[in-house]
Design a protein around this motif. Structure first.
Motif, PDB file in Angstrom:
ATOM      1  N   ILE A  83       0.838  -1.203   0.000  1.00 26.57           N
ATOM      2  CA  ILE A  83       0.000   0.000   0.000  1.00 26.57           C
ATOM      3  C   ILE A  83       0.870   1.249   0.000  1.00 26.57           C
ATOM      4  O   ILE A  83       0.628   2.198  -0.758  1.00 26.57           O
ATOM      5  CB  ILE A  83      -0.948   0.001   1.225  1.00 26.57           C
ATOM      6  N   LYS A  84       1.912   1.236   0.824  1.00 31.22           N
ATOM      7  CA  LYS A  84       2.831   2.377   0.892  1.00 31.22           C
ATOM      8  C   LYS A  84       3.489   2.617  -0.464  1.00 31.22           C
ATOM      9  O   LYS A  84       3.571   3.757  -0.937  1.00 31.22           O
ATOM     10  CB  LYS A  84       3.890   2.123   1.963  1.00 31.22           C
ATOM     11  N   SER A  85       3.937   1.555  -1.104  1.00 29.85           N
ATOM     12  CA  SER A  85       4.576   1.678  -2.427  1.00 29.85           C
ATOM     13  C   SER A  85       3.582   2.151  -3.471  1.00 29.85           C
ATOM     14  O   SER A  85       3.915   2.954  -4.349  1.00 29.85           O
ATOM     15  CB  SER A  85       5.165   0.324  -2.843  1.00 29.85           C
ATOM     16  N   CYS A  86       2.355   1.666  -3.376  1.00 30.76           N
ATOM     17  CA  CYS A  86       1.307   2.045  -4.303  1.00 30.76           C
ATOM     18  C   CYS A  86       1.016   3.544  -4.215  1.00 30.76           C
ATOM     19  O   CYS A  86       0.890   4.222  -5.244  1.00 30.76           O
ATOM     20  CB  CYS A  86       0.046   1.242  -4.004  1.00 30.76           C
ATOM     21  N   LEU A  87       0.931   4.062  -3.002  1.00 25.77           N
ATOM     22  CA  LEU A  87       0.653   5.484  -2.810  1.00 25.77           C
ATOM     23  C   LEU A  87       1.802   6.343  -3.320  1.00 25.77           C
ATOM     24  O   LEU A  87       1.599   7.404  -3.915  1.00 25.77           O
ATOM     25  CB  LEU A  87       0.392   5.786  -1.329  1.00 25.77           C
ATOM     26  N   SER A  88       3.011   5.862  -3.089  1.00 18.90           N
ATOM     27  CA  SER A  88       4.190   6.593  -3.568  1.00 18.90           C
ATOM     28  C   SER A  88       4.265   6.589  -5.091  1.00 18.90           C
ATOM     29  O   SER A  88       4.497   7.630  -5.725  1.00 18.90           O
ATOM     30  CB  SER A  88       5.458   5.975  -2.970  1.00 18.90           C
ATOM     31  N   CYS A  89       4.044   5.431  -5.678  1.00 18.82           N
ATOM     32  CA  CYS A  89       4.127   5.278  -7.135  1.00 18.82           C
ATOM     33  C   CYS A  89       3.046   6.090  -7.849  1.00 18.82           C
ATOM     34  O   CYS A  89       3.271   6.636  -8.935  1.00 18.82           O
ATOM     35  CB  CYS A  89       4.012   3.803  -7.493  1.00 18.82           C
ATOM     36  N   SER A  90       1.862   6.173  -7.243  1.00 18.39           N
ATOM     37  CA  SER A  90       0.731   6.859  -7.869  1.00 18.39           C
ATOM     38  C   SER A  90       0.742   8.365  -7.634  1.00 18.39           C
ATOM     39  O   SER A  90       0.011   9.104  -8.308  1.00 18.39           O
ATOM     40  CB  SER A  90      -0.586   6.292  -7.340  1.00 18.39           C
ATOM     41  N   GLY A  91       1.551   8.829  -6.670  1.00 15.58           N
ATOM     42  CA  GLY A  91       1.548  10.244  -6.336  1.00 15.58           C
ATOM     43  C   GLY A  91       0.339  10.647  -5.511  1.00 15.58           C
ATOM     44  O   GLY A  91      -0.097  11.803  -5.542  1.00 15.58           O
ATOM     45  N   SER A  92      -0.212   9.682  -4.776  1.00 18.08           N
ATOM     46  CA  SER A  92      -1.379   9.955  -3.932  1.00 18.08           C
ATOM     47  C   SER A  92      -0.981  10.784  -2.720  1.00 18.08           C
ATOM     48  O   SER A  92       0.183  10.792  -2.304  1.00 18.08           O
ATOM     49  CB  SER A  92      -2.018   8.649  -3.468  1.00 18.08           C
ATOM     50  N   SER A  93      -1.966  11.466  -2.133  1.00 18.88           N
ATOM     51  CA  SER A  93      -1.678  12.308  -0.973  1.00 18.88           C
ATOM     52  C   SER A  93      -2.858  12.315  -0.013  1.00 18.88           C
ATOM     53  O   SER A  93      -4.016  12.145  -0.417  1.00 18.88           O
ATOM     54  CB  SER A  93      -1.372  13.740  -1.418  1.00 18.88           C
ATOM     55  N   PHE A  94      -2.552  12.498   1.263  1.00 17.00           N
ATOM     56  CA  PHE A  94      -3.572  12.629   2.295  1.00 17.00           C
ATOM     57  C   PHE A  94      -3.905  14.112   2.474  1.00 17.00           C
ATOM     58  O   PHE A  94      -3.031  14.973   2.390  1.00 17.00           O
ATOM     59  CB  PHE A  94      -3.086  12.063   3.628  1.00 17.00           C
ATOM     60  N   LYS A  95      -5.176  14.400   2.716  1.00 15.84           N
ATOM     61  CA  LYS A  95      -5.566  15.781   2.980  1.00 15.84           C
ATOM     62  C   LYS A  95      -6.635  15.823   4.061  1.00 15.84           C
ATOM     63  O   LYS A  95      -7.556  15.002   4.060  1.00 15.84           O
ATOM     64  CB  LYS A  95      -6.091  16.462   1.714  1.00 15.84           C
ATOM     65  N   LYS A  96      -6.503  16.785   4.977  1.00 14.23           N
ATOM     66  CA  LYS A  96      -7.483  16.987   6.035  1.00 14.23           C
ATOM     67  C   LYS A  96      -8.486  18.059   5.621  1.00 14.23           C
ATOM     68  O   LYS A  96      -8.129  19.054   4.984  1.00 14.23           O
ATOM     69  CB  LYS A  96      -6.785  17.407   7.330  1.00 14.23           C
TER      70      LYS A  96
END
Length: 224
Positions: free
Chosen positions: A19-32
């Motif tokens: 999951i961590k690699s997937c988020l990094s590879c996709s350029g995903s980000s968390f936002k509040k």
């Protein structure tokens, strides 16, 4: 936050490192987002997949007189929203998403769901497969709902829903509470409660606290 994403159907079959690699590879980000803040609006272009991490979100549409109508509420960590608009030919949303509480949302770029991973990552293929499964399940759910709510009477609606979700022993397996059930059937909650009590008095079903059991399968089937 990654631990909460493990419950998401989008990341089914993945370990935390995947999951961590997937988020990094996709350029995903968390936002509040703070309560009452918009996550997306009607005029926005659908360019992100949204995954709820914390809190609760309302998907809304305003009436002609400006009154907010809540279409659905997203309150389970890992649930997706706004995903349908990524795969249809519409430049803007038909509804908007607003934070019902303070929330944390994961935003994944649309392009990651359309293109092959240049690194040939196994988790990317799994994520695409999971996305297809989610969309298929939602289409099936909507098809089942249409079949139920198109019934002529409330008793027919209730009976179809119960038969579709009954175990071989007759226990009706629903995750909805009474209010959510009324919303699903598009009826008033008092009307639903009265109908359920009538069906119990007639021996068609038995209600035990939050559980419902079909008592007379043949009569339930003959309602249609």
């Amino acid at each position: 936050m990654l631990e909460k994403l493990k419950s998401s159907p989008l990341f089914s079959g993945m370990e935390l490192n995947d999951i961590k690699s997937c988020l990094s590879c996709s350029g995903s980000s968390f936002k509040k987002y703070e309560k009452e803040q918009h996550i997306f609006m009607l005029q926005d272009e659908p360019s992100r997949l949204f995954i709820l991490v914390e809190g609760s979100i309302n998907i809304c549409r305003d009436s002609i007189d400006g009154k907010r109508n809540i279409i659905t509420t997203i309150n389970q960590a890992g649930d997706l929203f706004g995903e349908v608009f990524l795969f249809i030919n519409k430049k803007t949303y038909d509804n908007y998403a607003v934070a019902a509480t303070d929330v944390v949302v994961l935003k994944m770029p649309k392009e990651y769901l359309y293109n092959n991973c240049p690194k040939s990552c196994g988790f990317h293929t799994l994520l695409i497969s999971n996305m297809l499964s989610i969309l298929a399940n939602k289409a099936y759910f909507l098809s089942q709902k249409l079949n139920i709510v198109s019934s002529q009477t409330l008793r027919q609606k209730v009976s179809k829903l119960f038969l579709n979700n009954a175990s071989p022993e007759g226990e009706v397996n629903l995750t909805m509470n009474r209010e959510e059930l009324a919303d699903f059937l598009n009826v008033a909650r008092p009307s639903l409660s009265r109908e359920l009590m009538k069906m119990q008095e007639e021996g068609l079903i038995e209600i035990k606290k939050r559980k419902i059991f079909i008592q007379d399968l043949e009569k339930i089937q003959n309602i249609f």
